[in-house]
Write a protein that holds these residues in place. Sequence first.
Motif, PDB file in Angstrom:
ATOM      1  N   GLU A 518       0.852  -1.189   0.000  1.00  0.00           N
ATOM      2  CA  GLU A 518       0.000   0.000   0.000  1.00  0.00           C
ATOM      3  C   GLU A 518       0.885   1.235   0.000  1.00  0.00           C
ATOM      4  O   GLU A 518       1.934   1.266   0.641  1.00  0.00           O
ATOM      5  N   GLY A 519       0.445   2.254  -0.734  1.00  0.00           N
ATOM      6  CA  GLY A 519       1.189   3.498  -0.727  1.00  0.00           C
ATOM      7  C   GLY A 519       0.983   4.277  -1.998  1.00  0.00           C
ATOM      8  O   GLY A 519      -0.040   4.146  -2.684  1.00  0.00           O
ATOM      9  N   SER A 520       1.992   5.097  -2.350  1.00  0.00           N
ATOM     10  CA  SER A 520       1.890   5.972  -3.508  1.00  0.00           C
ATOM     11  C   SER A 520       3.213   6.013  -4.250  1.00  0.00           C
ATOM     12  O   SER A 520       4.286   5.852  -3.656  1.00  0.00           O
ATOM     13  N   LEU A 521       3.115   6.252  -5.545  1.00  0.00           N
ATOM     14  CA  LEU A 521       4.272   6.465  -6.397  1.00  0.00           C
ATOM     15  C   LEU A 521       4.141   7.822  -7.073  1.00  0.00           C
ATOM     16  O   LEU A 521       3.040   8.251  -7.409  1.00  0.00           O
ATOM     17  N   PHE A 522       5.283   8.467  -7.286  1.00  0.00           N
ATOM     18  CA  PHE A 522       5.307   9.742  -7.978  1.00  0.00           C
ATOM     19  C   PHE A 522       6.439   9.683  -9.001  1.00  0.00           C
ATOM     20  O   PHE A 522       7.555   9.317  -8.666  1.00  0.00           O
ATOM     21  N   GLY A 523       6.128  10.052 -10.252  1.00  0.00           N
ATOM     22  CA  GLY A 523       7.182  10.027 -11.251  1.00  0.00           C
ATOM     23  C   GLY A 523       6.653  10.211 -12.641  1.00  0.00           C
ATOM     24  O   GLY A 523       5.523   9.809 -12.960  1.00  0.00           O
ATOM     25  N   ALA A 524       7.496  10.790 -13.496  1.00  0.00           N
ATOM     26  CA  ALA A 524       7.080  11.063 -14.866  1.00  0.00           C
ATOM     27  C   ALA A 524       6.975   9.796 -15.690  1.00  0.00           C
ATOM     28  O   ALA A 524       6.273   9.773 -16.696  1.00  0.00           O
TER      29      ALA A 524
END
Length: 821
Positions: A518-524
């Motif tokens: 569980e969580g989040s990813l950030f990236g182009a």
Amino acid sequence: MSSAPQSQPEDTSATDADAEARAANASRTEVFTTGVAKGRDRLDSATSTSSLRGSDIQKIGARSVAEVLRNIPGIRVEASGGDVNNSFTIRGLPLASSGSKYLQLQEDGLPVLEYGDLFVGADVFLRPDFNLNAVETIRGGSASTFASNSPGGVINFISRTGDAEGGAVQVSAGLDFDEKRLDFDYGTRISDTLRFHVGGFYRAGEGPRETGYTAYRGGQLKLNVTKDFEGGYIRLSGKYLDDRTPTYLSVPMSVSGTNSDPEYKYIANFDANSGSLLSPHVANIVTLDGNNNLARKDLRDGVHTIAKAIGLESQFEVAGWTITEKFRYADLSGQMTQFQYGLTLPGATLAAMFGGPGATLSYATGPNAGQAIADPASLNGNGLLSLAVLRDMELNSLDVMTNDIRATRQWTVGDGVLTTTAGFYKSSQTVDADWLFISGISDVRGDGQGALVDITRAGGIPMTQNGIIAYSGQPGSAAFRRKYDVEFDVMAPYGSLNFMIGKFAIGGSIRYDIGKAEGSLFGADLGGGRVGLMAYDINGDGVISLPERNTAFIPLDRPAPVNFDYEYLSYSAGINYRVAEPLAVFARYSRGGRGAADRVLFTPIVSPVTGELADERAGHDTVKQAEAGVKYRKNNLTLNLTGFWAKTQEINQQTVVQPDGTLVPQIIVRGYKAMGAEFEGSVRHGPFSITAGATYTDAEIASDTLNPAIEGNTPRHQPKLIFQATPQFENDMFTVGANFVGTTSSFAQDSNQLKMPGFTVVNAFLQFRPTERIQLSLNANNLFDVTGLTDVAQAAIPASGIVSVRAINGRTISTSLRFDF
């Protein structure tokens, strides 16, 4: 009634003759505790096991986890990155990416990291020193059912606990390289029921390769206190590690001949054995951090590891059951700054590629900063420039909490003994990290004095800024600018039955793993056309340069969720027959698994919209194994021979170097199979002894959903044969010997074109004991300065004749003075 599991005998100092004799006696009985329900003699267990005593590890001069593991049969080690973040696999299981996907590294029975192939390997947080009592290894067999995410095997680094009173202090120094080190340890009984052990090390120096600065700096302190009581014990332990080590990534070599019979040579001014890309002139880099704020990064920090751990272990008797409880919380953080060459070409060619006809070159950093390079062909004697990637990975938190509780009891059933075990495992692994890659132009020299280079177009327009061609991982792309904020949780109930009657031991074990992410990813590079490049005035001069137009940022306002789970069943069953007192035969079949972790993130395998798996089968990889062997031990002779078979289904991600030097992530969906034989033996005759091991493996890519053309090929880097041998002569005054480690040739990539040659490394050691408590040692690693390649990025010989390789360290000689008390 059950009894407490026996433990590996604790090493003692050379001055305690009685204790040393007891340890040697216990070692001959070979009681083994890792990956089994209850410690037992190896000849009564249907498993493939090995152990190394801490004193033997010190003798051969092993300075890292990789140098320890290369002496264990069945384990393939790719150790060319430095002391840490190396790669390990076992018995033909694939090594498609870095780390140790199918092999778990443990410290005192609990994993260092829950998943062995996170973008940071478990060995980053593990250091062998005087605290180390023994290393126990179980290959295949019950490993998959007594530990999560370990279908190939478990390697357990076991600490000393103060059983043997005494300690030691040792100072070491490199003779042909710059490193100074202090090791110490001490253990004793405070009372009949209370004991403790403390130890650690500190080191500093440039290290075995030329960097131009102090690349190694830091140390470790470990402490444990044990309270014994009737029927058990309780132990509190702590660890503090703060250490900086460099990473040696790919360097250029020239190659000629044919793919099947290549000839590799050093390029001018770059010795792949002792040179490195690292330099004080390629150190201070300005970029955007994980929150898109301007930040300065110092590449001289290398791999900076900070680990603060506390553990509690206990064992006690309840109504005939032996209860064992192990808990550890580890606060893990740090950073990894790395410098890697990509596309390497003649300077004029690279200048024209990025600056067009008439482009000129000048130094951007170093003592010649601002000076024009009038003749690129004579640059550093090789005329080469490289498009380099400067990688910064901020390890905000890799905290891991683990707890393993089990209950074991022995029952008398007729003329036999039934051992039953039930247990429950729980872990939580945090992955909170930022990837911050940028790219620049570097000259090519390996003497620790390399510099960045500027390119200017014919019209006077600068294409670079202080040697940086793009404030992104590669020009025109925001790939590898990422933020991870994910929590992985694992629960696993397990149990086993083992029945011994007469000469037979029959056993089986089962484990059910339930994992959740569980969580989040950030990236182009999450997909879906997300924008990740912008113009940003990095140097604050009010002018947006061309490199500043290629500034990668992390789109923090557009997170992608992670929300998937997986479940899989592992089981193992085996039979052992003690043919005679010195001889046993065994057979075992196992099915194990390995849960999905960060390798499936930032890929289409995990939906950027829902965070769920696109295919639930991608939640875990399955390994099926069979093994059969014979074990012989009599007097001073031990021989073990095991045949093995393995079949693996894998979904993974690896980074591939394209012909233009860019790095591209590639998903693989494959099946592998392997079969082979593993030998391990030792013999002693008077003062002479030899230990040896060899593993023959015939492996192939059985299926490939995305690239069926490579089906039937041998997996990359997989040799037919790996081997090790350590002959030595030892008496009261001195010990002299050598450690041979070798491998046959293998393919650079899965396409099976370009070959990497085999090599054998000789490590020599000498210990001299002039008095009872003093020992002088001399160790030579890679005595004959052999060039050993563990990785070649290209699949075939390129038109330029230049490939990117990783090579083992060249010859290093060190000496030490030890005092026992």
